[in-house]
Design a protein around this motif. Sequence first.
Motif, PDB file in Angstrom:
ATOM      1  N   ILE B 188      37.095  38.317  39.767  1.00  0.00           N
ATOM      2  CA  ILE B 188      37.974  39.037  40.273  1.00  0.00           C
ATOM      3  C   ILE B 188      37.218  40.485  39.872  1.00  0.00           C
ATOM      4  O   ILE B 188      37.421  41.364  40.880  1.00  0.00           O
ATOM      5  CB  ILE B 188      39.149  38.861  39.381  1.00  0.00           C
ATOM      6  CG1 ILE B 188      40.271  37.300  39.825  1.00  0.00           C
ATOM      7  CG2 ILE B 188      40.321  40.175  39.620  1.00  0.00           C
ATOM      8  CD1 ILE B 188      41.050  37.585  40.716  1.00  0.00           C
ATOM      9  N   ILE B 191      35.088  41.594  42.812  1.00  0.00           N
ATOM     10  CA  ILE B 191      35.890  41.770  43.983  1.00  0.00           C
ATOM     11  C   ILE B 191      36.501  43.169  44.089  1.00  0.00           C
ATOM     12  O   ILE B 191      36.463  44.024  44.753  1.00  0.00           O
ATOM     13  CB  ILE B 191      37.119  41.007  44.185  1.00  0.00           C
ATOM     14  CG1 ILE B 191      36.560  39.589  44.807  1.00  0.00           C
ATOM     15  CG2 ILE B 191      38.156  41.383  45.152  1.00  0.00           C
ATOM     16  CD1 ILE B 191      37.405  38.542  44.934  1.00  0.00           C
ATOM     17  N   ALA B 192      37.113  43.444  42.654  1.00  0.00           N
ATOM     18  CA  ALA B 192      37.637  44.763  42.563  1.00  0.00           C
ATOM     19  C   ALA B 192      36.947  45.868  42.807  1.00  0.00           C
ATOM     20  O   ALA B 192      36.938  47.059  43.318  1.00  0.00           O
ATOM     21  CB  ALA B 192      38.186  44.962  41.068  1.00  0.00           C
ATOM     22  N   GLU B 193      35.273  45.368  42.257  1.00  0.00           N
ATOM     23  CA  GLU B 193      34.527  46.703  42.407  1.00  0.00           C
ATOM     24  C   GLU B 193      33.767  46.859  43.807  1.00  0.00           C
ATOM     25  O   GLU B 193      33.522  47.729  44.175  1.00  0.00           O
ATOM     26  CB  GLU B 193      32.919  46.333  41.468  1.00  0.00           C
ATOM     27  CG  GLU B 193      33.440  46.575  40.269  1.00  0.00           C
ATOM     28  CD  GLU B 193      32.373  46.166  38.953  1.00  0.00           C
ATOM     29  OE1 GLU B 193      31.437  45.961  39.252  1.00  0.00           O
ATOM     30  OE2 GLU B 193      32.790  45.842  37.940  1.00  0.00           O
ATOM     31  N   GLU B 194      34.099  45.667  44.556  1.00  0.00           N
ATOM     32  CA  GLU B 194      33.940  45.803  46.198  1.00  0.00           C
ATOM     33  C   GLU B 194      34.622  46.859  46.790  1.00  0.00           C
ATOM     34  O   GLU B 194      34.444  47.309  47.846  1.00  0.00           O
ATOM     35  CB  GLU B 194      33.944  44.583  46.582  1.00  0.00           C
ATOM     36  CG  GLU B 194      32.381  43.636  46.748  1.00  0.00           C
ATOM     37  CD  GLU B 194      32.774  42.421  47.436  1.00  0.00           C
ATOM     38  OE1 GLU B 194      33.387  42.199  48.223  1.00  0.00           O
ATOM     39  OE2 GLU B 194      32.247  41.348  46.575  1.00  0.00           O
ATOM     40  N   CYS B 195      35.829  46.473  46.173  1.00  0.00           N
ATOM     41  CA  CYS B 195      37.087  47.399  46.956  1.00  0.00           C
ATOM     42  C   CYS B 195      37.304  48.739  46.552  1.00  0.00           C
ATOM     43  O   CYS B 195      37.844  49.622  47.443  1.00  0.00           O
ATOM     44  CB  CYS B 195      38.398  46.674  46.934  1.00  0.00           C
ATOM     45  SG  CYS B 195      38.524  44.940  47.527  1.00  0.00           S
TER      46      CYS B 195
END
Lengths: 202, 202
Positions: B188, B191-195
Motif C-alpha cells: 500500500i 502505491i501511495a508513493e506512486e500516486c
Amino acid sequence: MTTIGLRERKKRKTRIALIDAALDLFLTQGYDITTVDQVAAAVDVSPRTFFRYFASKEEVALSTCRDGQEIFLRALCSRPGEESPYQAVTQAMRVTLAALREGDPDDAQRLAKVRRLIDATPSLAAGLMCMINKGDRQLTEEVARRRGTDTDDLRTQFVVSILNTLLRVCFEHGSPDLAPLSERMERILAIAEECLRPGWDR
Amino acid sequence: MTTIGLRERKKRKTRIALIDAALDLFLTQGYDITTVDQVAAAVDVSPRTFFRYFASKEEVALSTCRDGQEIFLRALCSRPGEESPYQAVTQAMRVTLAALREGDPDDAQRLAKVRRLIDATPSLAAGLMCMINKGDRQLTEEVARRRGTDTDDLRTQFVVSILNTLLRVCFEHGSPDLAPLSERMERILAIAEECLRPGWDR
DNA sequence: TAACTTATGTCACCTCATGACAGATGACAA
DNA sequence: TTGTCATCTGTCATGAGGTGACATAAGTTA
C-alpha cells in the motif's frame, strides 16, 4: 396521472413528520436525552410505528444525509464512462450540490439542521462517517469498472479510499449553508490536485 | 520492585479474562446474540461489574484494537521532528507492527481473534472505523506541528485524511497473521508513493 | 359492497446501560 | 497485628432501545 395513492402519500407524510419532529427535539433538548417515545408522541404515533419507519434513533437523525448520499451515488453511476474515477466523483459531487440548491428548500433546511445536530453530537458524527463508508461497495465497483480491474485490486481500493477521503473532508465539517460548502469543496479539490500525480486514478 | 499491588493485579486479570471470554463467546455464538450477562457469567462476575470495566459490549470487543492504536499514537509522537508527516506515520506503523511481533504472543492471538470477529460482524467494523478516526485529533495535532500550521489549516486536514486512509486500508481488511499484514502494508505504501507528488505532506 | 392488502396500535418481552446503596476486600499506617 | 480508609463488587431498581405476535383499522381493488 399520479400513480401514488392515499396510503403512499400518508406514509411519506408521517415519515417527513417523524424526521422533522425528531430533528427539532434533538436540536432543542439534545440527541441523547430525547427518547423515541417523545418523537413518536410529537407526531401522535405509537413508538412501535416509529420503528417501522426507522430502524433506530440514529437512522431518523441521519436519514436526510442518506438521501443525499443516494443522490450522489446515482449521479456517480450516470457519469459518462470515459471520465476517470476522480473526474466522475468530483462531477457527481457538484451535481449533488446543484440538485440540493435547486430542489425543495425544505430539504436544504433539514440538511442544515442535521449538520448543526451532528456538530453537537459526536456519536452522530461517527454514525455519519460510517454511513459514508457504507457507500464504499458501490463506489468500489464504479472505480473498478472505470479502471478496468476487479474490486479486489489493491490500487483500486487505494483510489476508492482517497475518493472517500475527499467526500468526507468536503461534507463532514461544513457550514450549514450551501454556498460556503460548495466553495470549501472546490478548495479541497484544488489541494487534492496539487498533491496527487496526474493519472493517479487511472 | 514492582509497584503494583494485589488489587491492581486482580483488576488486570479480570479485565483480560473478560476480554478473552467475550472474544470466545462472540466468535463461537456470534456477537449480536451474545449478551453481556453471558460474558459476565463466564468470568463469574456480576453484569454490573462488567460495565465498570467496559462502557459497552463494543468496547470489550475492540479493546485490543484500542490498545494497538495507543501504541501507534505513542510511537508517532516519539518520531523525530524532522520527519515529514508521511514519514513519521509510516515509520510509526512499522514500529507498531514490530512491537506486536515481539510482544506477548497472547496479544497477537487476541488481535487475530478480533480480526476474525470484525470480519464477521459489520457493526464492529463500523465501530473500528470510528475508533480509528477518533485518533484524528492527536494525528491532526502531530501533522500540524510537523507542517508548521495550526490544526484548522485545510491542507493539514487533507494530509491527515490521506494518512488516515493509509491506516485504514492497511489495518482494516487484513489477514489475521502478522507477516502478510506487514507485506500488505508495504505494498500500500508503495502505491501511495506512486500516486502522491513528492513533498505533498510538507 | 366484499375481499384483499397493508399500516398501525397494543401488549409482552429482551438486552443494554446506569444510579444508589451496602458489603467485601486490599492498602496502609500505627 | 490491628484498625481505618479507599475501592472494588454484588444486588436491586430503573429506564431507554429494539422486536415479535397478534388484532384491528384503514386503503385498495374487484
